[in-house]
Design a protein around this motif. Sequence first.
Motif, PDB file in Angstrom:
ATOM      1  N   LEU A  93      55.098   5.781  51.781  1.00  0.00           N
ATOM      2  CA  LEU A  93      55.687   6.068  50.476  1.00  0.00           C
ATOM      3  C   LEU A  93      56.745   7.155  50.595  1.00  0.00           C
ATOM      4  N   ALA A  94      56.452   8.180  51.380  1.00  0.00           N
ATOM      5  CA  ALA A  94      57.387   9.291  51.519  1.00  0.00           C
ATOM      6  C   ALA A  94      58.690   8.849  52.180  1.00  0.00           C
ATOM      7  N   LEU A  95      58.612   7.967  53.179  1.00  0.00           N
ATOM      8  CA  LEU A  95      59.810   7.503  53.863  1.00  0.00           C
ATOM      9  C   LEU A  95      60.753   6.792  52.910  1.00  0.00           C
ATOM     10  N   ALA A  96      60.184   6.112  51.928  1.00  0.00           N
ATOM     11  CA  ALA A  96      61.009   5.409  50.954  1.00  0.00           C
ATOM     12  C   ALA A  96      61.536   6.349  49.871  1.00  0.00           C
ATOM     13  N   ARG A  97      60.872   7.490  49.711  1.00  0.00           N
ATOM     14  CA  ARG A  97      61.185   8.370  48.576  1.00  0.00           C
ATOM     15  C   ARG A  97      62.182   9.456  48.915  1.00  0.00           C
ATOM     16  N   THR A  98      62.091  10.035  50.109  1.00  0.00           N
ATOM     17  CA  THR A  98      62.931  11.197  50.409  1.00  0.00           C
ATOM     18  C   THR A  98      63.275  11.250  51.893  1.00  0.00           C
ATOM     19  N   PRO A  99      64.510  11.594  52.231  1.00  0.00           N
ATOM     20  CA  PRO A  99      64.870  11.734  53.648  1.00  0.00           C
ATOM     21  C   PRO A  99      64.147  12.889  54.337  1.00  0.00           C
ATOM     22  N   LEU A 100      63.588  13.818  53.563  1.00  0.00           N
ATOM     23  CA  LEU A 100      62.826  14.912  54.165  1.00  0.00           C
ATOM     24  C   LEU A 100      61.643  14.410  54.979  1.00  0.00           C
ATOM     25  N   SER A 101      61.147  13.215  54.653  1.00  0.00           N
ATOM     26  CA  SER A 101      59.989  12.676  55.366  1.00  0.00           C
ATOM     27  C   SER A 101      60.290  12.383  56.831  1.00  0.00           C
ATOM     28  N   GLU A 102      61.578  12.368  57.199  1.00  0.00           N
ATOM     29  CA  GLU A 102      61.922  12.243  58.617  1.00  0.00           C
ATOM     30  C   GLU A 102      61.340  13.403  59.419  1.00  0.00           C
ATOM     31  N   LEU A 103      61.063  14.511  58.746  1.00  0.00           N
ATOM     32  CA  LEU A 103      60.486  15.672  59.417  1.00  0.00           C
ATOM     33  C   LEU A 103      59.096  15.399  59.957  1.00  0.00           C
ATOM     34  N   TRP A 104      58.423  14.372  59.429  1.00  0.00           N
ATOM     35  CA  TRP A 104      57.082  14.052  59.934  1.00  0.00           C
ATOM     36  C   TRP A 104      56.900  12.555  60.189  1.00  0.00           C
ATOM     37  N   ARG A 105      57.993  11.871  60.512  1.00  0.00           N
ATOM     38  CA  ARG A 105      57.876  10.431  60.785  1.00  0.00           C
ATOM     39  C   ARG A 105      57.136  10.165  62.091  1.00  0.00           C
ATOM     40  N   HIS A 106      57.407  10.961  63.118  1.00  0.00           N
ATOM     41  CA  HIS A 106      56.743  10.778  64.410  1.00  0.00           C
ATOM     42  C   HIS A 106      55.434  11.563  64.448  1.00  0.00           C
ATOM     43  N   PRO A 107      54.402  11.027  65.118  1.00  0.00           N
ATOM     44  CA  PRO A 107      53.075  11.684  65.117  1.00  0.00           C
ATOM     45  C   PRO A 107      53.099  13.141  65.551  1.00  0.00           C
ATOM     46  N   LEU A 108      53.863  13.460  66.600  1.00  0.00           N
ATOM     47  CA  LEU A 108      53.915  14.855  67.038  1.00  0.00           C
ATOM     48  C   LEU A 108      54.511  15.739  65.952  1.00  0.00           C
ATOM     49  N   HIS A 109      55.569  15.251  65.303  1.00  0.00           N
ATOM     50  CA  HIS A 109      56.187  16.021  64.227  1.00  0.00           C
ATOM     51  C   HIS A 109      55.243  16.149  63.034  1.00  0.00           C
ATOM     52  N   THR A 110      54.445  15.106  62.787  1.00  0.00           N
ATOM     53  CA  THR A 110      53.468  15.173  61.693  1.00  0.00           C
ATOM     54  C   THR A 110      52.500  16.316  61.915  1.00  0.00           C
ATOM     55  N   ARG A 111      52.014  16.423  63.146  1.00  0.00           N
ATOM     56  CA  ARG A 111      51.067  17.492  63.458  1.00  0.00           C
ATOM     57  C   ARG A 111      51.706  18.870  63.289  1.00  0.00           C
TER      58      ARG A 111
END
Length: 282
Positions: free
Chosen positions: A184-202
């Motif tokens: 949902l976040a990927l569709a809503r805001t480009p900021l979600s690129e900050l946690w798209r990859h698992p390492l970045h999510t952590r």
Amino acid sequence: MKDAQALDLKPGQSTELLKELHILTREGRINQDSRRKLKQVTHLYQFIEKLLVELPESPSGPTLADHGAGKSYLGFLLYDLYFRPRGTGHIYGIETRAELVERSRALAQRLGFERMSFLHLSAADAAGSSELPERIDVVTALHACDTATDDAIAFGLRKQARCMVLVPCCQAEVAACLRQTKALALARTPLSELWRHPLHTREMGSQLTNVLRCLYLEAMGYQVTVTELVGWEHSMKNELILARATAQRKRSAAERLRALLAEFGLQALEAERFPGLPQSAV
């Protein structure tokens, strides 16, 4: 005793205590792992000592609760360097592993550290325990894992702590929430690129967790400073949060906290993690 001398111990510091904690061998030697551990704890002591000196004078001295005490390196060092020479004050070590609690109790008795208590409790349960006083001056949590740091903050708020000293570790709760809402976040805001990859999510989850904690402390009436504990070569869990009680809660901090929760889809965390937030302005 060359190794012990090379540690640059403080005047009056007990080498017998360091041996009992297995930081020094019986011959006074030290290995590299123990050196790193002692460096972290000694550096943290320097921050805590400044806070203890700032506390108002009291006949019984300061009270300090150390959450996730483990083998109580920090508690014993604090007692040896600060509480023992002054002859006042009390340290409470709070730990969930019964064998470590018993070991610390035995060591305190052996060393004559009478004003140390060790409680087999979680940080969450400690807040309502009759084994602790109604008010605690200083709350510490060194590398308390995941939500145990939040429990230590909740404990400090309930006990009207004058100061909190937190070194968070292994924050996983927010990262898990980010993973759940990632599509949902990927569709809503480009900021979600900050946690798209698992390492970045952590990593993003860890960073966001501590930002939210700092805003919560400010909203609840604390002045917050964030700094490094030691050099990154000694520990990757290195963020130190220092909070001093003030007389003023910050509504603006509460508003920013709620805005961040909304931006990252984390509103469900408010009731559980930030229950004391001032009400939103109408």
